[in-house]
Scaffold this motif. Structure first.
Motif, PDB file in Angstrom:
ATOM      1  N   VAL A   9      -3.758  11.074   8.928  1.00 50.76           N
ATOM      2  CA  VAL A   9      -3.665  10.156   7.787  1.00 50.76           C
ATOM      3  C   VAL A   9      -4.322  10.734   6.529  1.00 50.76           C
ATOM      4  N   ARG A  10      -5.437  11.443   6.705  1.00 53.09           N
ATOM      5  CA  ARG A  10      -6.185  12.023   5.584  1.00 53.09           C
ATOM      6  C   ARG A  10      -6.502  10.970   4.509  1.00 53.09           C
ATOM      7  N   PRO A  11      -7.315   9.990   4.857  1.00 54.12           N
ATOM      8  CA  PRO A  11      -7.582   8.900   3.913  1.00 54.12           C
ATOM      9  C   PRO A  11      -8.249   9.348   2.623  1.00 54.12           C
ATOM     10  N   LYS A  12      -9.047  10.419   2.658  1.00 52.62           N
ATOM     11  CA  LYS A  12      -9.715  10.856   1.432  1.00 52.62           C
ATOM     12  C   LYS A  12      -8.722  11.188   0.329  1.00 52.62           C
ATOM     13  N   SER A  13      -7.610  11.807   0.713  1.00 56.17           N
ATOM     14  CA  SER A  13      -6.622  12.182  -0.295  1.00 56.17           C
ATOM     15  C   SER A  13      -5.665  11.050  -0.618  1.00 56.17           C
ATOM     16  N   GLN A  14      -5.499  10.102   0.322  1.00 55.51           N
ATOM     17  CA  GLN A  14      -4.517   9.041   0.113  1.00 55.51           C
ATOM     18  C   GLN A  14      -5.087   7.788  -0.551  1.00 55.51           C
TER      19      GLN A  14
ATOM     20  N   LEU B 213      -8.313   0.971  12.855  1.00 60.46           N
ATOM     21  CA  LEU B 213      -8.523   2.099  11.937  1.00 60.46           C
ATOM     22  C   LEU B 213      -7.435   2.159  10.872  1.00 60.46           C
ATOM     23  N   GLY B 214      -6.240   1.724  11.222  1.00 54.26           N
ATOM     24  CA  GLY B 214      -5.127   1.777  10.289  1.00 54.26           C
ATOM     25  C   GLY B 214      -5.268   0.842   9.104  1.00 54.26           C
ATOM     26  N   ARG B 215      -6.205  -0.091   9.172  1.00 50.38           N
ATOM     27  CA  ARG B 215      -6.430  -1.003   8.045  1.00 50.38           C
ATOM     28  C   ARG B 215      -7.442  -0.450   7.049  1.00 50.38           C
ATOM     29  N   PHE B 216      -8.236   0.528   7.479  1.00 48.70           N
ATOM     30  CA  PHE B 216      -9.304   1.029   6.620  1.00 48.70           C
ATOM     31  C   PHE B 216      -8.817   1.665   5.321  1.00 48.70           C
ATOM     32  N   PRO B 217      -7.777   2.521   5.353  1.00 46.10           N
ATOM     33  CA  PRO B 217      -7.354   3.129   4.085  1.00 46.10           C
ATOM     34  C   PRO B 217      -6.911   2.100   3.053  1.00 46.10           C
ATOM     35  N   GLY B 218      -6.240   1.030   3.493  1.00 43.04           N
ATOM     36  CA  GLY B 218      -5.811  -0.004   2.571  1.00 43.04           C
ATOM     37  C   GLY B 218      -6.963  -0.772   1.960  1.00 43.04           C
ATOM     38  N   LYS B 219      -8.142  -0.680   2.582  1.00 35.87           N
ATOM     39  CA  LYS B 219      -9.327  -1.328   2.035  1.00 35.87           C
ATOM     40  C   LYS B 219     -10.155  -0.370   1.185  1.00 35.87           C
ATOM     41  N   GLY B 220      -9.622   0.828   0.958  1.00 37.09           N
ATOM     42  CA  GLY B 220     -10.313   1.792   0.114  1.00 37.09           C
ATOM     43  C   GLY B 220     -11.388   2.587   0.825  1.00 37.09           C
ATOM     44  N   ILE B 221     -11.407   2.586   2.167  1.00 40.64           N
ATOM     45  CA  ILE B 221     -12.419   3.327   2.926  1.00 40.64           C
ATOM     46  C   ILE B 221     -11.949   4.763   3.102  1.00 40.64           C
ATOM     47  N   ALA B 222     -12.641   5.696   2.472  1.00 41.51           N
ATOM     48  CA  ALA B 222     -12.229   7.095   2.521  1.00 41.51           C
ATOM     49  C   ALA B 222     -13.197   7.969   3.306  1.00 41.51           C
ATOM     50  N   THR B 223     -14.464   7.560   3.442  1.00 46.09           N
ATOM     51  CA  THR B 223     -15.438   8.368   4.164  1.00 46.09           C
ATOM     52  C   THR B 223     -15.159   8.335   5.670  1.00 46.09           C
ATOM     53  N   HIS B 224     -15.549   9.388   6.364  1.00 46.76           N
ATOM     54  CA  HIS B 224     -15.231   9.521   7.781  1.00 46.76           C
ATOM     55  C   HIS B 224     -16.105   8.653   8.682  1.00 46.76           C
ATOM     56  N   GLY B 225     -17.295   8.280   8.213  1.00 47.84           N
ATOM     57  CA  GLY B 225     -18.236   7.554   9.062  1.00 47.84           C
ATOM     58  C   GLY B 225     -17.688   6.303   9.723  1.00 47.84           C
ATOM     59  N   PRO B 226     -17.094   5.358   8.971  1.00 47.20           N
ATOM     60  CA  PRO B 226     -16.570   4.141   9.601  1.00 47.20           C
ATOM     61  C   PRO B 226     -15.475   4.416  10.628  1.00 47.20           C
TER      62      PRO B 226
ATOM     63  N   SER C  57       0.839  -1.185   0.000  1.00 47.83           N
ATOM     64  CA  SER C  57       0.000   0.000   0.000  1.00 47.83           C
ATOM     65  C   SER C  57       0.876   1.237   0.000  1.00 47.83           C
ATOM     66  N   LYS C  58       0.358   2.289  -0.616  1.00 51.56           N
ATOM     67  CA  LYS C  58       1.077   3.546  -0.614  1.00 51.56           C
ATOM     68  C   LYS C  58       0.507   4.520   0.413  1.00 51.56           C
ATOM     69  N   VAL C  59      -0.353   4.043   1.282  1.00 51.62           N
ATOM     70  CA  VAL C  59      -0.901   4.894   2.330  1.00 51.62           C
ATOM     71  C   VAL C  59       0.198   5.216   3.335  1.00 51.62           C
ATOM     72  N   LYS C  60       0.337   6.490   3.674  1.00 51.14           N
ATOM     73  CA  LYS C  60       1.419   6.927   4.550  1.00 51.14           C
ATOM     74  C   LYS C  60       0.867   7.401   5.895  1.00 51.14           C
ATOM     75  N   ARG C  61       1.775   7.556   6.831  1.00 50.92           N
ATOM     76  CA  ARG C  61       1.524   8.134   8.150  1.00 50.92           C
ATOM     77  C   ARG C  61       0.575   7.309   9.020  1.00 50.92           C
ATOM     78  N   LEU C  62       0.460   6.010   8.746  1.00 48.48           N
ATOM     79  CA  LEU C  62      -0.437   5.176   9.542  1.00 48.48           C
ATOM     80  C   LEU C  62       0.068   5.015  10.978  1.00 48.48           C
ATOM     81  N   TRP C  63       1.350   4.722  11.125  1.00 47.08           N
ATOM     82  CA  TRP C  63       1.909   4.579  12.477  1.00 47.08           C
ATOM     83  C   TRP C  63       1.893   5.907  13.224  1.00 47.08           C
TER      84      TRP C  63
END
Length: 213
Positions: free
Chosen positions: A198-203, A115-128, A30-36
């Protein structure tokens, strides 16, 4: 129809295989950054938020008690095992930063692998993120609050009153329910901090949604 051409390691080109995946998907990373970083700062926020929310609970409860019961407030809450447990949970939560060396690494790991697994699953909305922040906060605070509340207030008070197992159970219920409420509110702040870092919407747009975390 002509085959799609792709670059080969030797610098030339050749036909692409059917169903070929982009390079980042084939790598399985995954290219998602700043998870840790998000998990760590979320854990720090958890410690501070739990203490702050518990302090608000204590202030509001004491104010209401003084207004309703006046000078008999102390005797009123000390005579109720539920209130004893609730008060113990509040004070245990206020002092939770005393055990930060235990709670900080545990909370960091929990956040990173929840929560750190959500961006890698493509979850970008804030609700979850907010929903699970509330759920995890309730669970992670209610259990220590039950233990801390019973140790701080429950043992001595129930023992002096000669209470049996029924009173002890009420102490645990009062402490657990109060801790869950404190944790739920604090969990919103923790999830908010994680989203801010993390800003998942942009990542998520740059990450492989199929990558396994």
């Amino acid at each position: 129809m002509a085959d799609t051409q792709v670059s080969t390691p030797g610098g030339g080109s050749g036909p692409a295989m059917a169903g070929a995946q982009p390079a980042y998907a084939a790598s399985g990373r995954s290219k998602v950054k700043r998870l840790w970083l998000g998990a760590f700062l979320g854990a720090v926020t958890a410690i501070l938020a739990v203490a702050f929310v518990a302090l608000i609970f204590a202030t509001v409860a004491w104010t209401i008690g003084e207004v309703l019961f006046g000078g008999s407030w102390d005797a009123s809450w000390e005579g109720s095992p539920l209130l004893i447990g609730a008060a113990g949970a509040i004070f245990a939560s206020i002092l939770n930063w005393y055990v930060f060396f235990i709670s900080l690494p545990i909370a960091t790991l929990v956040l990173r692998f929840s929560l750190g697994r959500f961006p890698g699953k493509g979850i970008a909305t804030h609700g979850p993120y907010l929903k699970w922040g509330v759920i995890l906060g309730s669970l992670l605070v209610s259990l220590p609050a039950m233990l801390g509340g019973y140790i701080m207030f429950g043992i001595g008070t129930v023992g002096r009153a000669g209470g049996g197992s029924g009173d002890t159970l009420q102490v645990f219920i009062g402490a657990g329910a109060t801790g869950a409420a404190i944790g739920a509110i604090a969990g919103l702040a923790v999830a908010g901090m994680f989203l801010l870092i993390v800003r998942p919407k942009s990542q998520v747009k740059m990450a492989d949604p199929a990558a396994a975390f």
